[in-house]
Design a protein around this motif. Structure first.
Motif, PDB file in Angstrom:
ATOM      1  N   HIS A 149       0.851  -1.186   0.000  1.00  0.00           N
ATOM      2  CA  HIS A 149       0.000   0.000   0.000  1.00  0.00           C
ATOM      3  C   HIS A 149       0.889   1.239   0.000  1.00  0.00           C
ATOM      4  O   HIS A 149       1.941   1.258   0.636  1.00  0.00           O
ATOM      5  N   ASP A 150       0.433   2.271  -0.677  1.00  0.00           N
ATOM      6  CA  ASP A 150       1.225   3.497  -0.770  1.00  0.00           C
ATOM      7  C   ASP A 150       1.511   4.093   0.605  1.00  0.00           C
ATOM      8  O   ASP A 150       2.610   4.573   0.868  1.00  0.00           O
ATOM      9  N   LEU A 153      -5.844   2.127   4.339  1.00  0.00           N
ATOM     10  CA  LEU A 153      -5.657   1.034   3.373  1.00  0.00           C
ATOM     11  C   LEU A 153      -6.850   0.798   2.455  1.00  0.00           C
ATOM     12  O   LEU A 153      -6.678   0.270   1.347  1.00  0.00           O
ATOM     13  N   THR A 154      -8.068   1.162   2.883  1.00  0.00           N
ATOM     14  CA  THR A 154      -9.243   0.900   2.055  1.00  0.00           C
ATOM     15  C   THR A 154     -10.062   2.153   1.769  1.00  0.00           C
ATOM     16  O   THR A 154     -10.981   2.110   0.956  1.00  0.00           O
ATOM     17  N   GLU A 209       4.293   2.179   2.329  1.00  0.00           N
ATOM     18  CA  GLU A 209       5.588   2.478   1.698  1.00  0.00           C
ATOM     19  C   GLU A 209       6.047   3.880   2.057  1.00  0.00           C
ATOM     20  O   GLU A 209       7.242   4.105   2.317  1.00  0.00           O
ATOM     21  N   ALA A 267      -7.689  -6.413   5.935  1.00  0.00           N
ATOM     22  CA  ALA A 267      -6.893  -5.416   5.218  1.00  0.00           C
ATOM     23  C   ALA A 267      -5.395  -5.609   5.464  1.00  0.00           C
ATOM     24  O   ALA A 267      -4.569  -5.325   4.586  1.00  0.00           O
TER      25      ALA A 267
END
Length: 303
Positions: free
Chosen positions: A96-97, A253-254, A100, A266
């Motif tokens: 996930h961005d 995340l979502t 990171e 998730a």
């Protein structure tokens, strides 16, 4: 004045001292920790007695540690572990961005390992089902009224938490004085009666270590995870049951808040490193949305 025991350690990896040790702090007024521009102070209990540890990192990256008190030798020996020497992120891949982004922002993040269950367990029990404000107030009063002044030339405000014997000696009216309800009080007393056996959780680690902690009535998955994250740097211990965490993880995340089951789904791509992923979300600046219901602030001293 007592001369300190000293040691040095040069970490073979980038190390952000403040970020690594941040989980040990219980608010800015924490009586067991003290942060200075060039040093981190920590007062703790050990099997040998209370200890004060001062950590400094010089311009070359070397950590210089000094310790005072009966437990000085023990805390010095554990400095590399405390600062994440055994933390292994092999196999961790950000998918996930936000994760990171947090990983890049926290290049010196390691998962700390205090090597001792008791101190972090006491603080975690105090935080059960109450606001941080309420829990940290009780933590301050518990340490200052029933703990031990930090050995050595520590700042005046530094206190080691009460050890198991000191906790068992606290009388009912004194528990009420620090604002602790019956459920958390009973959990602490039960834990104090088997504290020596609970330290084995550090050796077991992982899910087995968390299961051992949960044999004590009143210690559930949330408390066990909070202890595991700090006592042995458990990279997969997710604080299931946390009031805010599913919203934070879900939003990051979502794009929407989740419940515990949704949060675990998730985080499934990070199996084995789910707590690490959560720490990176925090490093990325992800926080809960500022609306919706909040836990009420209660003062059990007035009841």
């Amino acid at each position: 004045m007592e001369e300190p025991l000293t040691t040095t350690w040069h970490p073979p990896h980038p190390l952000d001292l403040a970020r690594v040790l941040a989980p040990l702090r219980r608010g800015t007024g924490d009586p067991a920790t003290h942060v200075e521009p060039d040093a981190f102070w920590w007062a703790s209990t050990t099997a040998d007695g209370p200890a004060t540890l001062r950590l400094r990192k010089d311009a070359g990256g070397t950590v210089r540690a000094s310790a005072w008190g009966p437990g000085a030798a023990r805390v010095l020996k554990d400095v590399p572990e405390l600062l994440g020497a055994s933390d292994d992120d092999s196999g961790f891949v950000p998918v996930h961005d936000a994760v990171e982004r947090g990983r890049r922002a926290a290049r010196g993040l390691r998962l700390c390992s205090s090597g001792r269950v008791w101190d972090v367990l006491v603080a975690a029990v105090l935080e059960q089902k109450v606001t941080n404000r309420e829990a940290w107030r009780s933590w301050r009063e518990l340490c200052r009224w029933f703990g031990t002044r930090a050995p050595g030339p520590a700042p005046q405000r530094l206190w080691a938490p009460p050890d198991p014997a000191q906790v068992r000696a606290i009388r009912d009216w004194e528990w009420h004085r620090i604002g602790l309800d019956g459920a958390r009080r009973r959990t602490l007393i039960r834990a104090a009666s088997v504290a020596g056996r609970l330290e084995r959780a550090v050796e077991l680690r992982g899910a087995e270590g968390r299961r051992l902690l949960q044999l004590v009535p009143g210690i559930g998955p949330w408390t066990a995870a909070e202890v595991a994250q700090r006592a042995w740097g458990d990279p997969d211990a997710v604080s299931v049951g946390d009031y805010h965490l599913p919203t934070i993880v879900g939003t990051a995340l979502t794009g929407c808040p989740l419940d515990d089951d949704g949060m675990l789904e998730a985080l499934a791509p990070y199996e084995g490193h789910r707590h690490r992923a959560v720490r990176y979300l925090a490093a990325a600046g992800v926080s809960r949305q500022r609306f919706g219901p909040r836990l009420p602030v209660r003062d059990y001293r007035a009841m």
